[in-house]
Scaffold this active site. Structure first.
Site, PDB file in Angstrom:
ATOM      1  N   GLY A  12       0.791  -1.235   0.000  1.00 39.30           N
ATOM      2  CA  GLY A  12       0.000   0.000   0.000  1.00 39.30           C
ATOM      3  C   GLY A  12       0.818   1.277   0.000  1.00 39.30           C
ATOM      4  CB  SER A  13       4.327   2.168  -0.796  1.00 34.92           C
ATOM      5  OG  SER A  13       4.498   1.689  -2.106  1.00 34.92           O
ATOM      6  CG  ASN A  14       1.932   3.161  -5.733  1.00 38.25           C
ATOM      7  OD1 ASN A  14       2.311   4.158  -6.331  1.00 38.25           O
ATOM      8  ND2 ASN A  14       2.587   2.009  -5.791  1.00 38.25           N
ATOM      9  CE  LYS A  65     -12.044 -12.123 -12.675  1.00 32.48           C
ATOM     10  NZ  LYS A  65     -10.911 -11.556 -11.913  1.00 32.48           N
ATOM     11  NE  ARG A  91      -8.437 -11.326  -5.714  1.00 32.76           N
ATOM     12  CZ  ARG A  91      -8.392 -12.637  -5.913  1.00 32.76           C
ATOM     13  NH1 ARG A  91      -8.912 -13.175  -6.974  1.00 32.76           N
ATOM     14  NH2 ARG A  91      -7.856 -13.427  -5.009  1.00 32.76           N
ATOM     15  CG  ASN A 107      -3.217  -1.060 -12.835  1.00 27.83           C
ATOM     16  OD1 ASN A 107      -3.069  -1.087 -11.611  1.00 27.83           O
ATOM     17  ND2 ASN A 107      -2.571  -1.887 -13.635  1.00 27.83           N
ATOM     18  CG  HIS A 109       2.234  -2.716 -15.230  1.00 29.81           C
ATOM     19  ND1 HIS A 109       1.880  -3.890 -14.576  1.00 29.81           N
ATOM     20  CD2 HIS A 109       3.258  -3.029 -16.062  1.00 29.81           C
ATOM     21  CE1 HIS A 109       2.672  -4.861 -15.007  1.00 29.81           C
ATOM     22  NE2 HIS A 109       3.507  -4.367 -15.905  1.00 29.81           N
TER      23      HIS A 109
HETATM   24  C1  GRF Z   1       3.454  -1.200  -7.552  1.00 30.08           C
HETATM   25  O1  GRF Z   1       4.735  -1.414  -8.072  1.00 30.08           O
HETATM   26  C2  GRF Z   1       2.440  -1.085  -8.661  1.00 30.08           C
HETATM   27  O2  GRF Z   1       2.955  -0.537  -9.831  1.00 30.08           O
HETATM   28  C3  GRF Z   1       2.060  -2.524  -8.905  1.00 30.08           C
HETATM   29  O3  GRF Z   1       2.060  -3.104  -7.623  1.00 30.08           O
HETATM   30  C4  GRF Z   1       2.967  -2.408  -6.777  1.00 30.08           C
HETATM   31  C5  GRF Z   1       2.223  -2.034  -5.521  1.00 30.08           C
HETATM   32  O4  GRF Z   1       3.058  -1.532  -4.510  1.00 30.08           O
HETATM   33  N1  GRF Z   1       0.818  -2.601  -9.619  1.00 30.08           N
HETATM   34  P1  GRF Z   1       2.415  -0.890  -3.193  1.00 30.08           P
HETATM   35  O5  GRF Z   1       1.478  -1.927  -2.587  1.00 30.08           O
HETATM   36  O6  GRF Z   1       1.658   0.340  -3.598  1.00 30.08           O
HETATM   37  O7  GRF Z   1       3.551  -0.600  -2.292  1.00 30.08           O
END
Ligand code: GRF
Length: 194
Positions: A12-14, A65, A91, A107, A109
């Site tokens: 969850g760092s993002n 799903k 998912r 999203n 990536h």
């Molecule tokens: C990130 O690298 C994102 O690009 C990918 O999954 C990772 C999630 O990292 N889809 P975090 O959980 O946000 O730390």
């Protein structure tokens, strides 16, 4: 102001970066819900710590799903979510959510798509020996990391660099660009919704 839900499966760092951007008024959004498909994931603790409601579920508790996505949809509607932000959600999004949020699921990536889609994108890039990889923000469609690209930023891979080191630098780029790109996406999306 737009209500967003952040979907995550792990650290969850993002999510944290998005939360900080909202808190410091760099992102005109309200995170009304965090959705997590791994009940013990760190993102749940992060969200709870800052008082954001969490819906966590286990896919194995559902028949399909579409069954768990129907449940998600109820929660998203309860929290008046207008845009879904995937941030490490592991998912594939199904047609239930895609139809409920046309053009409204984004999203991030960790590669320059269309190179290295799917799992372990950094490992794939390092194994392929490419000198440049990066980060892509894109709209979500029914494929795996195939939706229309919104923005990309490159990250070089240094000679002999470990997967961990590249991953760390990719994360730094993600945390910097995701809130900025979301700010643009949100304004575009609001003009479509209104
Ligand atoms: C990130 O690298 C994102 O690009 C990918 O999954 C990772 C999630 O990292 N889809 P975090 O959980 O946000 O730390």
């Amino acid at each position: 102001m737009i209500n967003i839900a952040v979907f995550a499966s792990g650290n969850g760092s993002n999510f944290q970066a998005i939360y900080e951007a909202v808190k410091h008024q760099r992102l005109d959004a309200n995170i009304s819900l965090v959705v997590c498909d791994r009940p013990g994931a760190q993102v749940i603790a992060r969200a709870k710590k800052v008082g954001i409601p969490v819906f966590s579920f286990s896919a194995k508790d559902y028949e399909s799903k579409s069954a768990y996505e129907e449940d998600l949809l109820i929660k998203l509607r309860e929290h008046r979510v207008q845009l879904v932000v995937l941030a490490g959600y592991m998912r594939i999004v199904g047609e239930t959510l895609l139809e409920a949020f046309p053009g409204g699921i984004v999203n991030i990536h960790p590669s320059l798509l269309p190179s290295f889609p799917g799992k372990d994108a950094v490992e794939q890039a390092v194994a392929a020996g490419v000198k440049v990889t990066g980060v892509t923000v894109h709209y979500v469609d029914e494929g795996v990391d195939t939706g229309p690209i919104i923005a990309q930023q490159s990250v070089s891979i240094r000679e002999g660099e470990s997967i961990e080191a590249v991953t760390k630098r990719i994360h730094e780029v993600e945390h910097a660009i995701y809130p900025k790109i979301l700010q643009k996406v949100i304004h575009r999306h609001l003009s479509i919704l209104n």
